[in-house]
Design an enzyme around this catalytic site. Structure first.
Site, PDB file in Angstrom:
ATOM      1  N   ASN A 211       0.854  -1.180   0.000  1.00  0.00           N
ATOM      2  CA  ASN A 211       0.000   0.000   0.000  1.00  0.00           C
ATOM      3  C   ASN A 211       0.892   1.233   0.000  1.00  0.00           C
ATOM      4  OD1 ASN A 211       0.568   0.807   2.847  1.00  0.00           O
ATOM      5  ND2 ASN A 211      -0.408  -1.157   3.266  1.00  0.00           N
ATOM      6  N   ASP A 279      -3.958  -6.911   4.522  1.00  0.00           N
ATOM      7  CA  ASP A 279      -4.965  -7.821   5.066  1.00  0.00           C
ATOM      8  C   ASP A 279      -4.774  -9.251   4.592  1.00  0.00           C
ATOM      9  OD1 ASP A 279      -6.508  -5.885   6.552  1.00  0.00           O
ATOM     10  OD2 ASP A 279      -7.201  -5.110   4.632  1.00  0.00           O
ATOM     11  N   LYS A 288       9.754 -15.966 -10.985  1.00  0.00           N
ATOM     12  CA  LYS A 288       8.931 -14.891 -11.519  1.00  0.00           C
ATOM     13  C   LYS A 288       7.837 -15.454 -12.410  1.00  0.00           C
ATOM     14  CE  LYS A 288       9.044 -10.788 -14.459  1.00  0.00           C
ATOM     15  NZ  LYS A 288       9.858  -9.934 -15.334  1.00  0.00           N
ATOM     16  N   PRO A 306      -2.309 -12.359   9.819  1.00  0.00           N
ATOM     17  CA  PRO A 306      -2.631 -12.264  11.245  1.00  0.00           C
ATOM     18  C   PRO A 306      -3.060 -10.855  11.610  1.00  0.00           C
ATOM     19  CG  PRO A 306      -0.248 -12.393  10.912  1.00  0.00           C
ATOM     20  CD  PRO A 306      -0.882 -12.692   9.593  1.00  0.00           C
ATOM     21  N   LEU A 309      -3.224  -5.996  15.724  1.00  0.00           N
ATOM     22  CA  LEU A 309      -3.915  -5.150  16.695  1.00  0.00           C
ATOM     23  C   LEU A 309      -4.812  -5.986  17.606  1.00  0.00           C
ATOM     24  CD1 LEU A 309      -4.663  -2.395  17.846  1.00  0.00           C
ATOM     25  CD2 LEU A 309      -6.323  -2.145  15.980  1.00  0.00           C
ATOM     26  N   PHE A 326      -4.900   2.404  14.595  1.00  0.00           N
ATOM     27  CA  PHE A 326      -5.185   3.433  13.599  1.00  0.00           C
ATOM     28  C   PHE A 326      -6.158   2.864  12.566  1.00  0.00           C
ATOM     29  CE2 PHE A 326      -2.143   6.021  15.511  1.00  0.00           C
ATOM     30  CZ  PHE A 326      -2.010   7.234  14.841  1.00  0.00           C
ATOM     31  N   LYS A 344     -11.809  -4.995  17.358  1.00  0.00           N
ATOM     32  CA  LYS A 344     -10.437  -5.373  17.706  1.00  0.00           C
ATOM     33  C   LYS A 344     -10.236  -5.494  19.212  1.00  0.00           C
ATOM     34  CE  LYS A 344      -8.996  -4.901  13.369  1.00  0.00           C
ATOM     35  NZ  LYS A 344      -8.468  -5.989  12.535  1.00  0.00           N
TER      36      LYS A 344
END
Length: 407
Positions: A211, A279, A288, A306, A309, A326, A344
């Site tokens: 990300n 996630d 490759k 896993p 948090l 967060f 959580k």
């Protein structure tokens, strides 16, 4: 600045093209009412003059170990212990090596060997010198002895090579010094775990799922916690950021590696999970994956990563006293973040809008909502360092206030 006149720094100026930046550092420190005395190495005189250091600091410049006048009036022992903090800037590869070896063959190394004052170093050198195994071993030795580091940063250097080794920016060095001089360390004796940055989940040897997280907010929080006196472990995914000053940084790549590093950091008093953990992961191909004209795109079989948090939030003997997550959202920020806190089991959630156009993910500013059991706080758009210090102030208040244990 209050009692700032009592604050004193001994600045050791090493030899290197970056030595000229020590002049600006002195000027900035004087603006903060910090007394600055300097030790100029022989190599340092090739780049800056004693006169320029003296003019900016308003203090004598020391350089000669065998000066009888200095020994009768000051002495290298008194010089080594007469300041609140010793700063080595720039710290060359040679100077780091001599510090690690415990040499005392000039005034700078003698002062550094004789001191019981905290030491902060700002390295600056060619990228290959910084990445060389000898330098990295010396850095590890000095860190283990309690020496704090600020930088180096990555970028183009005077030698026209680019990479890690560039002296940290003056603002970063100044911030690290002011943190080291701060008499207010309300988290002294407390331990903290911070996660930051993205994770990279390999698809094959050259591709991965990731990300856009830069890690900036998490690094700022780790540094602010350390400045408040906490013993901080930062578990970082892949970033281009230098290790924060006074923080033990553990570099990882995948979510599972981050989980293992977090488990090793327990028990701790505070956990702040800013990392944008992927996630899902896939079973990576050994080679490759090739694209051919008549082949369909490969099907990626995703498996859940896993939940770090949630693991940290589970009741038990190693659960931190305060667990903060967060929530980076692109829509329905408040609703999604509130649900995440309940799901959580963490104490607080810091929610922010990272939708396109906000400039938050990968940027220098953030606008957050702090969600706790007591309610929510909307904070204005701030620099990420300001967000970090504001969050740490809230952490200090929480830990100093009696509260029931989490159910």
């Amino acid at each position: 600045m209050g009692d700032g006149a009592t604050r004193s720094v001994l600045l050791v100026v090493g030899g290197g093209i970056a030595a000229y930046k020590a002049l600006e550092l002195i000027r900035r420190l004087r603006e903060h009412d910090v007394r600055v005395r300097t030790v100029l190495t022989d190599a340092g005189t090739r780049f800056v003059t004693p006169m320029s250091l003296q003019a900016l600091s308003g203090e004598r410049v020391f350089s000669d170990l065998f000066s009888l006048t200095d020994e009768s009036e000051m002495g290298h022992i008194a010089l080594s212990r007469g300041s609140n903090l010793i700063v080595v800037c720039p710290a060359t590869a040679d100077l780091l090596a001599r510090m690690a070896a415990g040499l005392a063959d000039d005034l700078a190394t003698t002062v550094l060997l004789a001191t019981d004052t905290p030491v902060l170093v700002a390295p600056a050198m060619n990228v290959r010198m910084w990445t060389h195994a000898a330098t990295q071993a010396n850095v590890a030795t000095l860190r283990a002895r309690g020496v704090a580091f600020v930088g180096p940063e990555s970028g183009l250097m005077a030698c026209n090579e680019s990479g890690p080794g560039r002296l940290a920016e003056t603002d970063a060095i100044l911030s690290a010094i002011l943190h080291g001089l701060s008499p207010d360390r309300p988290l002294a004796g407390r331990s903290a775990l911070v996660t930051a940055g993205p994770t990279h989940e390999p698809i094959d040897p050259v591709r991965y799922i990731a990300n856009r997280s830069s890690g900036t907010q998490g690094y700022a929080i780790a540094e602010a916690l350390a400045a408040a006196g906490a013993d901080v472990t930062l578990v970082s995914g892949p970033t281009t950021l230098p290790d924060p000053a006074g923080v033990h940084t553990v570099r990882v790549e995948t979510a599972r590696e981050m989980l293992d590093a977090c488990r090793h950091a327990l028990p701790c008093d505070i956990a702040v999970c800013t990392a944008a953990v992927a996630d899902w992961h896939v079973a990576p191909a050994a080679q490759k994956i090739k694209k051919t004209a008549d082949a369909a795109p490969p099907a990626l079989q995703l498996a859940p990563n896993p939940d770090i948090l949630a693991m940290l939030s589970q009741p038990g003997p190693t659960r931190p006293e305060l667990v903060i997550g967060f929530a980076a959202e692109t829509e329905h920020v408040l609703a999604h973040a509130t649900a995440k806190r309940e799901r959580k089991g963490c104490d607080w959630i810091v929610a922010n809008d990272v939708s396109p156009g906000t400039g938050v993910m990968g940027g220098t500013e953030n606008e957050v909502i702090l969600i706790t059991a007591a309610g929510r706080e909307h904070w204005p758009r701030l620099d990420k360092a300001q967000v970090a210090h504001r969050l740490v102030a809230r952490i200090v208040t929480f830990l100093q206030t009696p509260h029931p244990n989490p159910e």
